[in-house]
Design a protein around this motif. Structure first.
Motif, mmCIF file in Angstrom:
data_model
loop_
_atom_site.group_PDB
_atom_site.id
_atom_site.type_symbol
_atom_site.label_atom_id
_atom_site.label_comp_id
_atom_site.label_asym_id
_atom_site.label_seq_id
_atom_site.Cartn_x
_atom_site.Cartn_y
_atom_site.Cartn_z
ATOM 1 N N HIS A 194 0.700 -1.867 0.044
ATOM 2 C CA HIS A 194 -0.207 -0.186 -0.131
ATOM 3 C C HIS A 194 1.308 1.274 -0.191
ATOM 4 C CE1 HIS A 194 -3.617 -2.764 1.707
ATOM 5 N NE2 HIS A 194 -3.222 -2.592 0.644
ATOM 6 N N ARG B 60 3.455 1.738 -1.433
ATOM 7 C CA ARG B 60 3.827 2.029 -3.181
ATOM 8 C C ARG B 60 2.723 2.037 -4.140
ATOM 9 N NH1 ARG B 60 8.351 -0.092 -0.533
ATOM 10 N NH2 ARG B 60 6.959 -1.972 -0.713
ATOM 11 N N VAL C 39 3.250 3.136 -8.198
ATOM 12 C CA VAL C 39 2.691 2.092 -9.742
ATOM 13 C C VAL C 39 1.636 3.032 -10.623
ATOM 14 C CG1 VAL C 39 0.472 0.351 -10.669
ATOM 15 C CG2 VAL C 39 2.253 -0.170 -8.487
ATOM 16 N N THR D 165 -4.563 4.893 -4.071
ATOM 17 C CA THR D 165 -4.200 5.735 -3.289
ATOM 18 C C THR D 165 -5.277 6.542 -2.144
ATOM 19 O OG1 THR D 165 -2.596 8.571 -2.269
ATOM 20 C CG2 THR D 165 -4.878 8.332 -4.473
ATOM 21 N N ARG E 18 -14.466 -3.938 7.729
ATOM 22 C CA ARG E 18 -13.057 -4.526 7.530
ATOM 23 C C ARG E 18 -13.309 -4.934 5.957
ATOM 24 N NH1 ARG E 18 -11.122 -7.611 10.746
ATOM 25 N NH2 ARG E 18 -11.530 -9.169 9.439
ATOM 26 N N HIS F 294 -10.618 -3.904 -3.222
ATOM 27 C CA HIS F 294 -9.558 -5.157 -4.121
ATOM 28 C C HIS F 294 -10.625 -6.249 -5.380
ATOM 29 C CE1 HIS F 294 -5.807 -5.436 -2.740
ATOM 30 N NE2 HIS F 294 -5.970 -4.428 -1.565
ATOM 31 N N ILE G 288 -1.013 -11.705 4.900
ATOM 32 C CA ILE G 288 0.104 -11.498 3.627
ATOM 33 C C ILE G 288 0.006 -9.803 3.700
ATOM 34 C CG2 ILE G 288 -0.631 -13.859 2.938
ATOM 35 C CD1 ILE G 288 -1.427 -11.925 0.068
HETATM 36 C C1 HEC Z 1 -7.497 2.710 -0.954
HETATM 37 C C2 HEC Z 1 -7.666 1.308 -1.927
HETATM 38 C C3 HEC Z 1 -7.404 -0.044 -0.535
HETATM 39 C C4 HEC Z 1 -8.153 -0.386 0.395
HETATM 40 C C5 HEC Z 1 -8.541 0.424 1.638
HETATM 41 C C6 HEC Z 1 -7.046 -1.840 0.752
HETATM 42 N N1 HEC Z 1 -5.874 -1.843 -0.586
HETATM 43 FE FE1 HEC Z 1 -5.421 -3.341 -0.489
HETATM 44 N N2 HEC Z 1 -4.155 -2.355 -2.219
HETATM 45 C C7 HEC Z 1 -4.319 -1.097 -2.347
HETATM 46 C C8 HEC Z 1 -3.543 -1.340 -3.751
HETATM 47 C C9 HEC Z 1 -4.219 -0.343 -5.399
HETATM 48 C C10 HEC Z 1 -2.645 -2.946 -4.196
HETATM 49 C C11 HEC Z 1 -1.910 -3.138 -4.878
HETATM 50 C C12 HEC Z 1 -0.754 -2.021 -4.896
HETATM 51 C C13 HEC Z 1 0.404 -3.510 -5.890
HETATM 52 O O1 HEC Z 1 0.292 -3.679 -6.991
HETATM 53 O O2 HEC Z 1 1.522 -2.232 -5.721
HETATM 54 C C14 HEC Z 1 -3.060 -3.319 -2.749
HETATM 55 C C15 HEC Z 1 -1.839 -4.591 -2.183
HETATM 56 C C16 HEC Z 1 -2.452 -5.240 -0.896
HETATM 57 C C17 HEC Z 1 -1.789 -6.496 -1.002
HETATM 58 C C18 HEC Z 1 -1.310 -7.092 -1.915
HETATM 59 C C19 HEC Z 1 -1.024 -8.302 -2.826
HETATM 60 C C20 HEC Z 1 -0.206 -8.922 -3.422
HETATM 61 O O3 HEC Z 1 -0.027 -8.933 -4.585
HETATM 62 O O4 HEC Z 1 1.303 -8.550 -2.931
HETATM 63 C C21 HEC Z 1 -2.688 -6.510 -0.021
HETATM 64 C C22 HEC Z 1 -1.949 -8.167 1.066
HETATM 65 C C23 HEC Z 1 -3.655 -6.162 0.236
HETATM 66 N N3 HEC Z 1 -3.646 -5.153 -0.769
HETATM 67 C C24 HEC Z 1 -5.070 -6.342 1.737
HETATM 68 C C25 HEC Z 1 -5.298 -5.661 1.821
HETATM 69 C C26 HEC Z 1 -6.370 -5.977 3.208
HETATM 70 C C27 HEC Z 1 -6.582 -6.456 3.927
HETATM 71 C C28 HEC Z 1 -6.969 -4.762 3.361
HETATM 72 C C29 HEC Z 1 -8.047 -4.118 4.065
HETATM 73 C C30 HEC Z 1 -7.824 -4.163 5.083
HETATM 74 C C31 HEC Z 1 -6.999 -3.536 2.015
HETATM 75 N N4 HEC Z 1 -5.934 -4.394 1.219
HETATM 76 C C32 HEC Z 1 -7.826 -2.389 1.442
HETATM 77 C C33 HEC Z 1 -5.382 -0.607 -2.284
HETATM 78 C C34 HEC Z 1 -6.113 -0.859 -1.111
#
Ligand code: HEC
Ligand code: HEC
Ligand code: HEC
Ligand code: HEC
Length: 442
Positions: free
Chosen positions: A73, A75, A79, A109, A167, A175, A205
């Motif tokens: 998150h 980075r 992207v 973001t 959550r 996602h 993870i």
């Molecule tokens: C505001 C949008 C946003 C929210 C809210 C968000 N994410 Fe993400 N998440 C992303 C983005 C965009 C990426 C991809 C980043 C990249 O590829 O560099 C990501 C990547 C990830 C990854 C890494 C996946 C990988 O392939 O390695 C994980 C694990 C993850 N998120 C878990 C969560 C969890 C659990 C939550 C809730 C608690 C959450 N995210 C909430 C936008 C979000």
């Protein structure tokens, strides 16, 4: 006249409040009214930026370090500057580059409205603390006071990330997508990766910058990975069905294709799968992406056994109604309502050893009966089996080493969607079943 307007406003506001309440309370951080302060406000070494964890604090205090060094998150904004993003934007013909388009910024973001951005807020910082924990303006001071409680923090605008339903809505908003934002088939065809998410797996993870221990439970309530998995499935299905019914669920003449199983269209013609037979809709039909619905079938057997048969039947009816084009949106609504009613039951359910074992065997048997012949179902089933098997291991119901080799093979089989072989999947499932039986602890 003024009175009438006020009355109409009141009605509008009340129904909006009712709708929010029905969907599970707190507004998502992006749409909250408080100001987001940015990651700089949390990163001080005396706050959440310590290099080592603190022994006498009830939280780790090194959350910022974990986030900035190892969490994607941190980075996710950058992207948008890479070649792949440039290519996507070019193919879509967007007027602005990715890092200036709300279409991309909304997920890559924290993107609240300009009026909700505090002084230290930087759009370039990515998915920052405020993006998940809620805009910190009203709680930044009070959350460190000696008498601070989680409930008080939440009342001041902290987002309840400890609550499974809240959550799930938060993570899934980026996602999987929801009615406000999602990655359409057009965006995917322009080069965006396919989305794949499972709440429990992805919570760990990250890597996690928190520790669930006795102290956490005392402050924040119960935590159960199996329940989180189940809630994640229910909320995913709910969001997808809601999208299907909304105007955004259409793309020209066709429904929005991301709501369907990618591989029902994307596979070589010589590769005969005939997976439509399993939903009784006949060959050559575009299947709804029903991965979560398949998981919910197992979940409903445990949390609302009286309604499980009806749920399964309504899902079959949904597939058929989509194949025939009759009443499909009404049927989507029926299934969505069943899920809405199921969510509080899942939240209240205490998953016991027997429930979990029954679900695990149910998932395996569904797989052996060809229910996951399509990739997305298989992928979700593997993540589910992993969560459930880990739960059984932790609760001393299963010797995990007895399922480890089969688990490894299952993960390998679903590692690449284009290489997915249903037969290899079934073989690994058979091995898994044998492992569960030999490793069961009575
Ligand atoms: C505001 C949008 C946003 C929210 C809210 C968000 N994410 Fe993400 N998440 C992303 C983005 C965009 C990426 C991809 C980043 C990249 O590829 O560099 C990501 C990547 C990830 C990854 C890494 C996946 C990988 O392939 O390695 C994980 C694990 C993850 N998120 C878990 C969560 C969890 C659990 C939550 C809730 C608690 C959450 N995210 C909430 C936008 C979000
Ligand atoms: C609904 C939320 C959402 C929207 C809208 C969205 N993305 Fe993503 N994007 C994600 C998530 C989540 C991931 C990580 C997927 C995973 O690994 O599971 C991702 C991954 C990516 C990746 C691959 C990650 C990498 O490291 O290269 C690129 C590139 C990308 N997005 C670009 C874009 C662009 C450009 C736009 C706008 C046209 C956009 N995204 C819109 C959520 C979104
Ligand atoms: C992708 C979403 C996401 C982001 C971004 C995020 N967190 Fe968290 N955070 C969580 C989740 C999920 C939990 C676990 C549930 C809970 O404790 O409420 C958590 C828990 C915590 C906890 C509480 C641990 C406890 O024992 O009560 C702290 C403190 C914390 N995060 C700080 C931060 C800080 C500081 C940042 C920014 C550097 C940050 N988080 C960024 C999702 C996120
Ligand atoms: C109803 C059938 C259908 C479904 C379901 C479907 N697609 Fe497509 N997809 C198409 C068609 C048709 C094209 C355009 C192919 C072309 O331009 O030659 C396409 C194009 C693509 C492309 C670009 C490939 C190219 O040749 O330009 C990608 C990537 C893609 N889809 C991914 C997905 C993903 C991921 C999913 C599931 C989330 C999905 N599709 C679901 C029919 C479908």
């Amino acid at each position: 006249m003024i009175k009438l307007n006020k009355l109409l406003m009141l009605v509008a506001v009340t129904s909006l409040v009712a709708a929010t309440a029905a969907r599970g309370a707190a507004p998502l951080p992006q749409y909250a009214h408080d100001k987001s302060l940015g990651v700089g406000s949390c990163a001080n070494s005396l706050c959440h930026g310590a290099v080592e964890t603190w022994k006498d604090s009830n939280v780790l205090q090194n959350e910022y370090v974990t986030w900035s060094r190892s969490d994607k998150h941190a980075r996710s904004y950058s992207v948008l500057l890479n070649e792949r993003s440039k290519e996507i934007v070019k193919k879509l013909g967007l007027p602005e580059p990715a890092h200036k388009s709300d279409l991309c910024l909304d997920c890559h973001t924290h993107n609240p409205k300009p009026a909700q951005r505090g002084e230290g807020f930087q759009i370039t910082d990515g998915v920052v603390c405020d993006a998940c924990h809620g805009p910190a303006d009203r709680w930044i001071k009070s959350h460190v006071e000696p008498d601070a409680t989680h409930a008080n923090n939440v009342a001041r605008g902290m987002y309840p990330t400890n609550d499974d339903v809240a959550r799930a809505r938060l993570c899934l908003s980026c996602h999987v997508g929801n009615q406000e934002k999602f990655v359409t088939h057009k965006i995917m065809a322009a080069g965006h990766p396919r989305m794949s998410f499972e709440l429990d797996t992805f919570t760990h993870i990250g890597p996690a910058h928190f520790k669930i221990d006795a102290d956490w439970i005392k402050r924040k309530g119960s935590w159960d990975g199996v329940r989180a998995w189940a809630i994640g499935q229910a909320v995913t299905a709910q969001e997808l069905l809601a999208l299907l019914q909304s105007p955004r669920g259409r793309d020209g003449l066709f429904p929005e294709l991301v709501l369907f199983d990618c591989h029902s269209c994307h596979h070589p013609m010589a590769d005969k799968r005939n997976t439509a037979a399993r939903v009784g809709a006949g060959p050559g039909f575009v299947r709804l992406n029903d991965a979560s619905l398949l998981m919910l079938r197992q979940i409903s057997r445990q949390v609302s056994p009286d309604e499980a048969a009806n749920f399964a039947q309504q899902v079959t009816r949904l597939h058929k109604s989509i194949a025939t084009g009759t009443d499909s949106l009404a049927q989507a609504r029926t299934v969505e309502h069943l899920i809405t009613a199921m969510i509080p039951k899942i939240s209240a359910h205490r998953f016991k050893g027997e429930d979990v074992k029954a679900m695990l065997l149910g998932l395996v048997d569904d797989g052996l009966a060809g229910q996951y012949a399509d990739y997305q179902g298989a992928e979700q089933a593997v993540m589910a089996v992993q969560s459930v098997a880990e739960f059984m291991g932790r609760h001393k119901l299963l010797r995990t080493q007895s399922v480890r080799p089969a688990m490894k093979r299952l993960l390998a089989v679903v590692a690449r969607d284009e290489k997915y072989q249903p037969a290899a999947f079934e073989q690994a499932l058979r091995d898994l079943k044998a492992g569960i039986q030999s490793g069961a602890i009575k």
